[in-house]
Design a protein around this motif. Structure first.
Motif, short mmCIF file in Angstrom:
data_model
loop_
_atom_site.label_atom_id
_atom_site.label_comp_id
_atom_site.label_asym_id
_atom_site.label_seq_id
_atom_site.Cartn_x
_atom_site.Cartn_y
_atom_site.Cartn_z
N TRP A 43 4.56 1.28 -10.17
CA TRP A 43 3.52 0.76 -11.07
C TRP A 43 2.17 1.38 -10.74
O TRP A 43 1.31 1.48 -11.59
N ILE A 44 1.98 1.71 -9.48
CA ILE A 44 0.67 2.20 -9.04
C ILE A 44 0.83 3.03 -7.78
O ILE A 44 1.73 2.75 -6.96
N GLU A 45 0.01 4.07 -7.65
CA GLU A 45 0.00 4.88 -6.41
C GLU A 45 -0.81 4.11 -5.36
O GLU A 45 -1.79 3.44 -5.70
N GLN A 46 -0.42 4.29 -4.10
CA GLN A 46 -1.17 3.64 -3.01
C GLN A 46 -2.65 4.03 -3.05
O GLN A 46 -3.53 3.19 -2.84
N SER A 47 -2.91 5.31 -3.33
CA SER A 47 -4.31 5.78 -3.32
C SER A 47 -5.13 5.07 -4.41
O SER A 47 -6.30 4.74 -4.21
N ARG A 48 -4.54 4.81 -5.56
CA ARG A 48 -5.24 4.10 -6.64
C ARG A 48 -5.50 2.64 -6.25
O ARG A 48 -6.56 2.08 -6.50
N LEU A 49 -4.50 2.06 -5.59
CA LEU A 49 -4.66 0.68 -5.11
C LEU A 49 -5.82 0.61 -4.10
O LEU A 49 -6.63 -0.33 -4.13
N LEU B 255 -6.32 -8.99 0.67
CA LEU B 255 -5.00 -8.96 1.30
C LEU B 255 -3.93 -8.53 0.29
O LEU B 255 -3.50 -9.31 -0.55
N ILE B 256 -3.52 -7.28 0.44
CA ILE B 256 -2.57 -6.67 -0.49
C ILE B 256 -1.23 -7.42 -0.50
O ILE B 256 -0.66 -7.69 -1.55
N ARG B 257 -0.77 -7.75 0.71
CA ARG B 257 0.58 -8.35 0.82
C ARG B 257 0.69 -9.68 0.12
O ARG B 257 1.75 -10.11 -0.30
N TYR B 258 -0.45 -10.40 0.07
CA TYR B 258 -0.43 -11.74 -0.52
C TYR B 258 -0.93 -11.74 -1.96
O TYR B 258 -1.18 -12.79 -2.52
N SER B 259 -1.11 -10.56 -2.53
CA SER B 259 -1.58 -10.46 -3.91
C SER B 259 -0.40 -10.01 -4.77
O SER B 259 0.34 -9.11 -4.38
N THR B 260 -0.24 -10.65 -5.92
CA THR B 260 0.99 -10.43 -6.69
C THR B 260 0.74 -10.33 -8.19
O THR B 260 -0.28 -10.79 -8.70
N VAL B 261 1.72 -9.74 -8.87
CA VAL B 261 1.80 -9.86 -10.33
C VAL B 261 3.07 -10.66 -10.59
O VAL B 261 4.18 -10.23 -10.22
N ALA B 262 2.91 -11.84 -11.18
CA ALA B 262 4.03 -12.75 -11.43
C ALA B 262 4.91 -12.91 -10.20
O ALA B 262 6.15 -12.90 -10.29
N GLY B 263 4.30 -13.02 -9.06
CA GLY B 263 5.04 -13.26 -7.82
C GLY B 263 5.51 -11.99 -7.11
O GLY B 263 6.01 -12.06 -5.99
N LEU C 1 2.00 -6.71 -4.25
CA LEU C 1 1.50 -5.37 -4.59
C LEU C 1 2.27 -4.24 -3.88
O LEU C 1 2.55 -3.22 -4.51
N PRO C 2 2.63 -4.38 -2.60
CA PRO C 2 3.38 -3.29 -1.96
C PRO C 2 4.69 -2.99 -2.71
O PRO C 2 5.12 -1.84 -2.80
N ASP C 3 5.33 -4.03 -3.27
CA ASP C 3 6.56 -3.82 -4.05
C ASP C 3 6.24 -3.09 -5.36
O ASP C 3 7.02 -2.25 -5.81
N LEU C 4 5.09 -3.39 -5.93
CA LEU C 4 4.71 -2.71 -7.18
C LEU C 4 4.44 -1.23 -6.93
O LEU C 4 4.69 -0.39 -7.80
#
Ligand code: APR
Length: 320
Positions: A202-208, A183-191, A194-197
């Motif tokens: 920080w990262i391309e959607q395709s790489r994610l 679950l991308i939406r509920y996965s975070t870096v320091a809160g 991921l969609p915000d990152l």
């Protein structure tokens, strides 16, 4: 206070690693059980001989007798066969279901008050069968999958972003198989989700998307590398974290294969969902909101678990 007792059913790659980790952290005395004569005894003695060097106090023993697990506080089940390259976890159903029947009877007779963590694959179906065969309450029998799958996702993300694994949280739901749902939406870096990152560059959607797929294939990647078995260090570490949360009543929020009675609209099945693990076992199932796409993926995953359960019921009609 007497030491806790940890019983490990299956003393192969994961069982041996579990015994070592439980001993190093002085979780309790450890009983290794296996049908293979000599394996549990040898591993127990080898780890015990490391205790003066590492400075832990724990009694370790190996056995082929279920009587020896009597009174265990925690039982961790890895008995069965792991997959070989080219096999899916589902290919293991027939053989491992028979193992769950024996193991369930042993636990039901000798350790009915234990908190039981199942690791044997295909996980969601095996933990379901184990609970039925053992007769233990459903909140005391749980499957280890989500902690491992989330750990893999967290590791890949931390490596990608070059940040500490401690600051990456991740949620993986659904069955422990190719249909699992990171679950991308509920996965975070320091809160920061991921969609915000992605928006922050920080990262391309395709790489994610590639990392999500690597997470789904995480078990197979290890099987392919090892050639002779499946992952054991990370699965063992994950189960130990769950056991610790139970024994210390930490009430950690962990994704686990838990028995659902109406949560997420599912009844009488084990599926990977966020749970709270404390002295009461699975104390709570956390029902998160999913968007349409996430729900569709989750439903797809649940359907594949259902298929496995039906296969079990055909093989062991008493489970129907
Ligand atoms: N009762 C007790 N132990 C059993 C039984 C049984 N009926 N049948 C097999 N075993 C034992 C084997 O003798 C072996 O020592 O289970 C052990 C399994 O160890 P490994 O083959 O090394 O497998 P491992 O890598 O530990 O994985 C165990 O966990 O992740 C899952 O897919 C994996 O189902 C597999 C399980």
């Amino acid at each position: 206070m007497a030491r806790k007792k940890i019983a490990l059913i299956g003393s192969g790659q994961i069982g041996g690693t579990l015994a070592h980790l439980a001993s190093l952290s002085e979780m309790g005395d450890v009983v290794l059980f296996d049908i293979a004569e000599g394996t549990p005894e040898g591993k127990a003695l080898d780890i015990a001989e490391s205790s003066p060097v590492d400075g832990f106090d724990a009694k370790l023993s190996g056995t082929q007798s279920y009587e020896a697990i009597a009174g265990a506080d925690v039982v961790i089940v890895t008995a069965g066969v792991p997959r070989k390259p080219g096999m899916s976890r589902d290919d293991l159903v027939e053989i491992n279901l028979k193992v769950m029947k024996q193991v369930g009877a042993g636990i039901g007779k000798y350790a009915p008050d234990a908190f039981v963590i199942c690791i044997t694959n295909p996980l969601d179906a095996m933990v379901w069968a184990l609970q039925k065969f053992s007769g233990l309450p459903a909140n005391k029998v749980v499957g280890m999958a989500g902690v491992l799958d989330s750990a893999r996702f967290r590791y890949f993300l931390a490596d990608e972003f070059d940040v500490s694994v401690q600051d990456v949280t991740a949620f993986v739901l659904g069955g422990h198989g190719d249909t699992m749902v990171p679950l991308i939406r509920y996965s975070t870096v320091a809160g920061i989700p991921l969609p915000d990152l992605v928006k922050m560059g920080w990262i391309e959607q395709s790489r994610l998307d590639e990392i999500v797929q690597r997470t789904r294939d995480g078990g197979a990647e290890i099987v392919k590398l090892l050639k002779t078995g499946s992952a054991f260090y990370a699965p063992a570490a994950s189960a130990i974290a769950m056991a610790e949360s139970y024994l210390k009543d930490k009430k950690r929020v962990m994704p686990c294969a838990a028995h659902l009675s109406g949560e997420y609209g599912i009844d009488g099945m084990y599926v990977g969902v966020p749970t709270v693990i404390g002295a009461g076992g699975i104390e709570r199932v956390v029902e998160i909101e999913m968007d349409k796409d996430e729900k569709a993926q989750f439903d797809n995953s649940v359907d594949s678990v259902k298929g496995l359960i039906e296969a079990c019921q055909r093989l062991a009609p008493e489970l129907a």
